[in-house]
Design a protein around this motif. Structure first.
Motif, short mmCIF file in Angstrom:
data_model
loop_
_atom_site.label_atom_id
_atom_site.label_comp_id
_atom_site.label_asym_id
_atom_site.label_seq_id
_atom_site.Cartn_x
_atom_site.Cartn_y
_atom_site.Cartn_z
N THR A 15 14.02 -8.28 -2.59
CA THR A 15 13.28 -7.76 -3.77
C THR A 15 11.81 -7.99 -3.42
N ALA A 16 11.45 -9.12 -2.93
CA ALA A 16 9.94 -9.42 -2.84
C ALA A 16 9.26 -8.31 -1.65
N THR A 17 10.06 -8.26 -0.54
CA THR A 17 9.55 -7.09 0.42
C THR A 17 9.40 -5.81 -0.09
N LEU A 18 10.45 -5.19 -0.83
CA LEU A 18 10.38 -3.79 -1.25
C LEU A 18 9.13 -3.79 -2.42
N ALA A 19 9.04 -4.89 -3.18
CA ALA A 19 7.83 -4.86 -4.19
C ALA A 19 6.40 -4.73 -3.45
N VAL A 20 6.37 -5.65 -2.54
CA VAL A 20 5.18 -5.51 -1.76
C VAL A 20 4.91 -4.04 -1.12
N LEU A 21 5.88 -3.58 -0.34
CA LEU A 21 5.95 -2.47 0.37
C LEU A 21 5.62 -1.23 -0.55
N LEU A 22 6.10 -1.25 -1.75
CA LEU A 22 5.69 -0.25 -2.59
C LEU A 22 4.30 -0.41 -3.19
N ALA A 23 3.79 -1.78 -3.32
CA ALA A 23 2.53 -2.04 -3.95
C ALA A 23 1.49 -1.60 -2.76
N CYS A 24 1.84 -1.75 -1.62
CA CYS A 24 0.86 -0.91 -0.32
C CYS A 24 1.09 0.56 -0.55
N ILE A 25 2.28 1.05 -0.61
CA ILE A 25 2.33 2.50 -0.37
C ILE A 25 1.79 3.42 -1.67
N VAL A 26 2.17 3.01 -2.98
CA VAL A 26 1.89 4.06 -4.10
C VAL A 26 0.50 4.21 -4.14
N PRO A 27 -0.36 3.10 -3.94
CA PRO A 27 -1.91 3.73 -4.08
C PRO A 27 -2.54 4.42 -3.07
N VAL A 28 -1.82 4.20 -1.78
CA VAL A 28 -2.31 5.03 -0.76
C VAL A 28 -1.92 6.59 -1.11
N ILE A 29 -0.84 6.95 -1.72
CA ILE A 29 -0.05 8.13 -2.07
C ILE A 29 -0.92 8.59 -3.14
N LEU A 30 -1.35 7.90 -3.76
CA LEU A 30 -2.11 8.43 -5.12
C LEU A 30 -3.56 8.36 -4.90
N MET A 31 -4.07 7.80 -3.92
CA MET A 31 -5.64 7.69 -3.67
C MET A 31 -5.88 7.81 -2.36
N PRO A 32 -5.55 8.79 -1.56
CA PRO A 32 -5.62 8.72 0.05
C PRO A 32 -7.07 8.29 0.53
N GLU A 33 -8.03 8.95 -0.12
CA GLU A 33 -9.35 8.85 0.71
C GLU A 33 -9.94 7.38 0.19
N GLU A 34 -9.93 7.15 -1.04
CA GLU A 34 -10.24 5.67 -1.42
C GLU A 34 -9.65 4.69 -0.90
#
Length: 500
Positions: A15-34
């Motif tokens: 669970t922790a691995t999936l949570a950290v992975l999503l925490a890294c991926i979601v912001p990049v998708i939503l704000m790629p340039e930033e």
């Protein structure tokens, strides 16, 4: 004792691995340039303030594993040969898992990045710059990188086979130092860091390999090289390595690795014979000489009086990549090395890995370099313009008029992706399983699950674009693992001192 008990999942790590992975991926998708801007700042901060840690660790790890191999502890046999792997199969799985498509990508074109900006204060575009450019990649993919695989492999193998630990978790390799904390929160943090580092580093491998494959497909079928095509290639690769990891070590991973190794040997032999054979051999021998004469200099060069950032952008990046992948390879090598001695594991890993990489750099790299030097192809200009994948495909296409050569190259590249990712999925599943007996595999659903999860990060990295994004992911994910390597080294040393 329960018979045929199904492997149980470690829900905390899972669970922790999936949570950290999503925490890294979601912001990049939503704000790629930033996100790209922020990650670049973090990358430079790590390089400038912690980059030398990677270089110091490289020296310590190489010295330690070589001492270990030739010490009295090198004779210790690690468990039983439950899978009965031959030396060829063992070396094939080891090599294919450890390099992915990176060795094809960089082996063909890395020299092009160094001619304009050579290392060691060499004059750009000089004869010496060309010679060192053909050699430095071989150094980056040589004994030091494979030594980074040996430490976690031996440390984990010892506790798994000798101490009879039922789990394949990196925290167990640190247990002699951590004590009871290895099974607590601290141990879970180490395992999650390992998995995130692995996801970041393998994301880089696919992030480099897929654009190269799609460039080849675009050339073969004369279709646009779009992001959609990249998604289709990722899906095809996922299907191949999902089937392989589903079948397990003996039926899936071993067979695919054997096929890929044989195909690679045939392809390299073809390039050597069809290409400028004498030039390739001369340059390869010359590179071995340059590395042998300058090994200590290349290993310890920190560029204290200049600011070309060669060390930061290349050597430190590579050491970070090997560190990030190392714990995964430790898990995988442990699983396939039962029945071998510590000395066999260390020397076999370093020898087969380094020789395999040297063949790709020596043959593919020097073939492409010859195209540049003779004026047949201006690959250097393509790289300067950011078309590295197209430069690689142009070099391969020049081997003959038939598109069959490109088809074989693309198939080999797909299998390289698959043979690395199937073993990665296997290692991730092993780490999130509470108990993995030496003769059994983790649960199939877990192996398939991680096979799917593995493609998320490469898609995101390709979405925000560029080699720099891939380098940033590796550098950041590897930094915490420097501490883990130190813990593994001390733990292994303490275990061996008490070995009866």
């Amino acid at each position: 004792m329960k018979i045929n008990q199904k492997p149980k999942t470690n829900k905390t790590i899972f669970t922790a691995t999936l949570a950290v992975l999503l925490a890294c991926i979601v912001p990049v998708i939503l704000m790629p340039e930033e996100s790209q801007s922020t990650l670049t700042i973090v990358k430079i901060f790590i390089e400038d303030n912690f980059g030398n840690l990677y270089q110091i660790l490289a020296m310590l790890v190489l010295f330690f594993v070589l001492w270990l191999a030739f010490s009295k502890y090198g004779k210790i046999t690690l468990g039983n040969n439950d899978y009965n792997f031959s030396t060829y199969s063992w070396a094939s799985m080891l090599f294919c898992a450890g390099v992915a498509t990176g060795v094809i990508y960089w082996g063909t074109i890395e020299w092009a990045y160094y001619i304009d900006s050579p290392p060691l204060g060499i004059t750009p575009n000089s004869t010496e710059a060309v010679e060192f450019s053909a050699s430095y990649g071989m150094f980056h993919w040589g004994v030091i990188g494979w030594a980074f695989y040996c430490l976690p492999a031996v440390a984990l193998s010892y506790v798994y086979y000798i101490k009879k630990s039922p789990t394949l978790r990196i925290s167990k390799a640190c247990s002699r130092v951590l004590g009871k904390y290895a099974d607590g929160v601290l141990g879970n943090i180490i395992d999650v860091l390992f998995m995130i580092g692995l996801l970041g580093s393998t994301g880089t491998s696919m992030g480099l390999g897929v654009p190269m494959i799609t460039a080849g497909i675009s050339s073969i079928f004369e279709i646009p090289d779009t992001f959609g095509l990249k998604l289709i290639v990722i899906f095809c690769c996922t299907v191949v390595f999902a089937i392989s990891v589903y079948l397990g070590l003996g039926k899936g991973i071993k067979r695919l690795s054997n096929i890929n190794t044989s195909l690679a040997f045939v392809f390299l032999a073809f390039v050597l014979l069809i290409g400028p054979t004498v030039f390739i051999i001369k340059m390869s021998v010359n590179s071995v000489g340059i590395i042998s004469q300058n090994f200590i200099r290349m290993l310890t060069w920190t560029e204290p009086l200049a600011n070309t950032r060669f060390v930061e952008d290349w050597t430190i990046f590579y050491w970070a990549w090997w560190i990030a992948v190392g714990p995964f390879m430790g898990v995988f090598i442990t699983k396939i090395s039962g029945g071998r001695t510590i000395k066999q594991v260390i020397l076999g890993t370093i020898f087969f890995g380094s020789i395999g990489c040297a063949l790709f750099y020596g043959i593919l790299g020097n073939y492409a370099l010859n195209m540049q030097l003779t004026g047949e192809l201006d690959l250097l200009e393509m790289v300067r313009n950011g078309n590295t994948s197209k430069a690689i495909i142009a070099a391969i296409a020049s081997l003959g008029p038939s598109k069959l050569i490109l088809i074989v190259f693309c198939v080999m590249s797909v299998i390289f992706v698959a043979t690395s990712f199937d073993s990665t999925s296997y290692a991730l599943a092993s780490c999130t399983t509470k108990e993995v007996e030496s003769h059994k595999d983790p649960a199939r659903w877990q192996r398939l699950f991680w096979a799917v999860v593995l493609i998320l990060l490469p898609i995101v990295l390709m979405y925000i674009g560029g080699l720099e994004s891939l380098k940033i992911a590796v550098l950041i994910s590897a930094l915490p693992l420097v501490i883990v390597y130190v813990l593994m080294g001390f733990s292994l040393f303490k275990n061996l001192k008490e070995h009866q």
